[in-house]
Design a protein around this motif. Sequence first.
Motif, PDB file in Angstrom:
ATOM      1  N   ASP A 253       0.822  -1.213   0.000  1.00 20.82           N
ATOM      2  CA  ASP A 253       0.000   0.000   0.000  1.00 20.82           C
ATOM      3  C   ASP A 253       0.855   1.263   0.000  1.00 20.82           C
ATOM      4  O   ASP A 253       0.362   2.350  -0.305  1.00 20.82           O
ATOM      5  N   PHE A 254       2.156   1.126   0.340  1.00 20.03           N
ATOM      6  CA  PHE A 254       3.013   2.280   0.504  1.00 20.03           C
ATOM      7  C   PHE A 254       4.117   2.380  -0.550  1.00 20.03           C
ATOM      8  O   PHE A 254       4.827   3.380  -0.594  1.00 20.03           O
ATOM      9  N   HIS A 255       4.274   1.365  -1.392  1.00 18.20           N
ATOM     10  CA  HIS A 255       5.442   1.320  -2.277  1.00 18.20           C
ATOM     11  C   HIS A 255       5.080   0.651  -3.600  1.00 18.20           C
ATOM     12  O   HIS A 255       4.449  -0.408  -3.620  1.00 18.20           O
ATOM     13  N   ALA A 256       5.495   1.282  -4.712  1.00 18.84           N
ATOM     14  CA  ALA A 256       5.340   0.697  -6.040  1.00 18.84           C
ATOM     15  C   ALA A 256       6.643   0.897  -6.803  1.00 18.84           C
ATOM     16  O   ALA A 256       7.430   1.801  -6.495  1.00 18.84           O
ATOM     17  N   VAL A 257       6.888   0.044  -7.792  1.00 18.47           N
ATOM     18  CA  VAL A 257       8.106   0.124  -8.600  1.00 18.47           C
ATOM     19  C   VAL A 257       7.722   0.089 -10.071  1.00 18.47           C
ATOM     20  O   VAL A 257       6.927  -0.762 -10.502  1.00 18.47           O
ATOM     21  N   LEU A 258       8.307   1.020 -10.847  1.00 14.36           N
ATOM     22  CA  LEU A 258       8.102   1.053 -12.287  1.00 14.36           C
ATOM     23  C   LEU A 258       9.377   0.561 -12.971  1.00 14.36           C
ATOM     24  O   LEU A 258      10.447   1.154 -12.824  1.00 14.36           O
ATOM     25  N   ASP A 259       9.256  -0.537 -13.687  1.00 15.69           N
ATOM     26  CA  ASP A 259      10.378  -1.162 -14.374  1.00 15.69           C
ATOM     27  C   ASP A 259      10.661  -0.407 -15.675  1.00 15.69           C
ATOM     28  O   ASP A 259       9.806  -0.341 -16.567  1.00 15.69           O
ATOM     29  N   LEU A 260      11.872   0.156 -15.813  1.00 16.12           N
ATOM     30  CA  LEU A 260      12.233   0.938 -17.001  1.00 16.12           C
ATOM     31  C   LEU A 260      13.116   0.167 -17.987  1.00 16.12           C
ATOM     32  O   LEU A 260      13.561   0.738 -18.981  1.00 16.12           O
ATOM     33  N   THR A 261      13.363  -1.098 -17.719  1.00 17.42           N
ATOM     34  CA  THR A 261      14.234  -1.877 -18.597  1.00 17.42           C
ATOM     35  C   THR A 261      13.506  -2.204 -19.906  1.00 17.42           C
ATOM     36  O   THR A 261      12.307  -1.924 -20.064  1.00 17.42           O
ATOM     37  N   GLU A 262      14.233  -2.842 -20.836  1.00 14.54           N
ATOM     38  CA  GLU A 262      13.638  -3.190 -22.122  1.00 14.54           C
ATOM     39  C   GLU A 262      12.451  -4.132 -21.960  1.00 14.54           C
ATOM     40  O   GLU A 262      11.510  -4.114 -22.758  1.00 14.54           O
ATOM     41  N   SER A 263      12.470  -4.967 -20.947  1.00 13.76           N
ATOM     42  CA  SER A 263      11.351  -5.890 -20.697  1.00 13.76           C
ATOM     43  C   SER A 263      10.215  -5.214 -19.944  1.00 13.76           C
ATOM     44  O   SER A 263       9.153  -5.815 -19.744  1.00 13.76           O
ATOM     45  N   GLY A 264      10.428  -3.977 -19.516  1.00 16.89           N
ATOM     46  CA  GLY A 264       9.402  -3.232 -18.800  1.00 16.89           C
ATOM     47  C   GLY A 264       8.859  -2.092 -19.643  1.00 16.89           C
ATOM     48  O   GLY A 264       8.272  -2.300 -20.702  1.00 16.89           O
ATOM     49  N   ALA A 265       9.097  -0.856 -19.202  1.00 14.79           N
ATOM     50  CA  ALA A 265       8.575   0.313 -19.914  1.00 14.79           C
ATOM     51  C   ALA A 265       9.269   0.521 -21.250  1.00 14.79           C
ATOM     52  O   ALA A 265       8.650   0.993 -22.208  1.00 14.79           O
ATOM     53  N   ASP A 266      10.578   0.192 -21.325  1.00 15.72           N
ATOM     54  CA  ASP A 266      11.342   0.339 -22.558  1.00 15.72           C
ATOM     55  C   ASP A 266      11.115   1.731 -23.161  1.00 15.72           C
ATOM     56  O   ASP A 266      10.461   1.897 -24.189  1.00 15.72           O
TER      57      ASP A 266
END
Length: 461
Positions: A253-266
């Motif tokens: 509820d207090f923490h989220a992570v956004l993946d910026l790698t090629e397999s994520g947001a790219d």
Amino acid sequence: MNPFGFTRICGSKVRVAGVLALVLAIGSFGCGIKSAINTAVATVDARAADAIHSLDNAIAKLAEESADWRVVVTNLEKEISADVQSTIRTEVQDIARNTILLAGAEFRCNAEFMRIRLRRELTHLRNSLAESLNAILARRSISVPLLPEESPEPFICSVAPSGVDMSLDPDRRAKIDIYGFDLRSRPISAGITGYGIFQAKAPVSVKVFSTLMRTRARAVMPAKVIVTDAFELLQPTTIMIKDISNALSIISDFHAVLDLTESGADIPPTAREIVLSWDNQTKSEIPILTHEKNLECTTTEKVISPGTDTFVPPAVENSPYGGHPDREFDGHGPCVTFHLVVNLDPSRRILTATYDIDAWECPDDFAKIKKDYTEALGSRTITLFQAAEDERILSYNVQSSFDHRYIDTNTRPDIMNFGGLSPVEELEYVGDTDGSEAGTKTSVKVTFRQIKLQIEKCQYR
């Protein structure tokens, strides 16, 4: 009757139950039963009404972003009786026990967490106390209104890093940590904004993209497609949003992570910012730093006149206070509350206004609702302005929220005017009329103020 309150049936009826037991005990003495019961009921009426009034003041104060929750609680405990104080102390301790202590920049988040969650818990307590009092007042013509439930929504306190530096090696910009609270309460959307749809068979760095754009763009611009040996850029003059919600993981509820790698947001080299949103409303924007100037942008000022909008809220068919209300206020108010919020969508192209109106039968007192509980309640969203596909709204010069309330005292329309930076210039209310009106005649006509917009338009160099 505030449309942004909370409700819960919870266990704070002990004090009222105790008074009811006292009333029953009095009955065993036989003589003076009616007088004794009336005295006991009057006592609990007064004590409960005073407590509800104090809780209402505290809840209203906690709605202000600048409110210090510690001061509000301290003042509340001074105003109410000792038995209710103990319940409030328990609520505060429970919230504090569950608070994640975030350091440094997150300190303000702790304060926001306490303010918002404490407001919710106090409203739970207040509604439970009101329901207990209404049970005692069941045979009277007056009830204490409950505060309708508000669903929790995510609150973003900070992100780390605060921007994505595309000059760094990919492994040094692999993720964004998002800190806040209630992050699981609603679906959070993540998107990347930029001009055009970028397509490439292999990764293209910002530097390579810039070099190829400089050597090829002048020969093909303006065009619906820009083609190079390394990539294609479709619709290069149109603002696009690439959905990257699948790259967002809600850890707690207090923490989220956004993946910026090629397999994520790219992240493509055309990206300008990452937008976090829910309910199609922009809540947070994270800049993407490219260190390359690929776009030529101009900013212009545009004045819009949204005009007027009229809304007739539907009548409440089944009242939470009992029965099926008629549609006649019959000279009892109505008490009316109005709340409006101005929003930008994630693309920053569409400016909207959402407003709520609640009109209920009352005895000239916002804290009460009168039998037979006639009420008209509803919400409406309208579009104030929509920018062109190659434009976006940078800013607007009115406040993003507006609140008003009044008690109707006649059967004629009432006109209220507002100045300053209010998005509303005039409200024309129709409350009570000569006949039945809830759901048919009770209404609000909103006249919007002229709004100055800063509009940005960009094209590739």
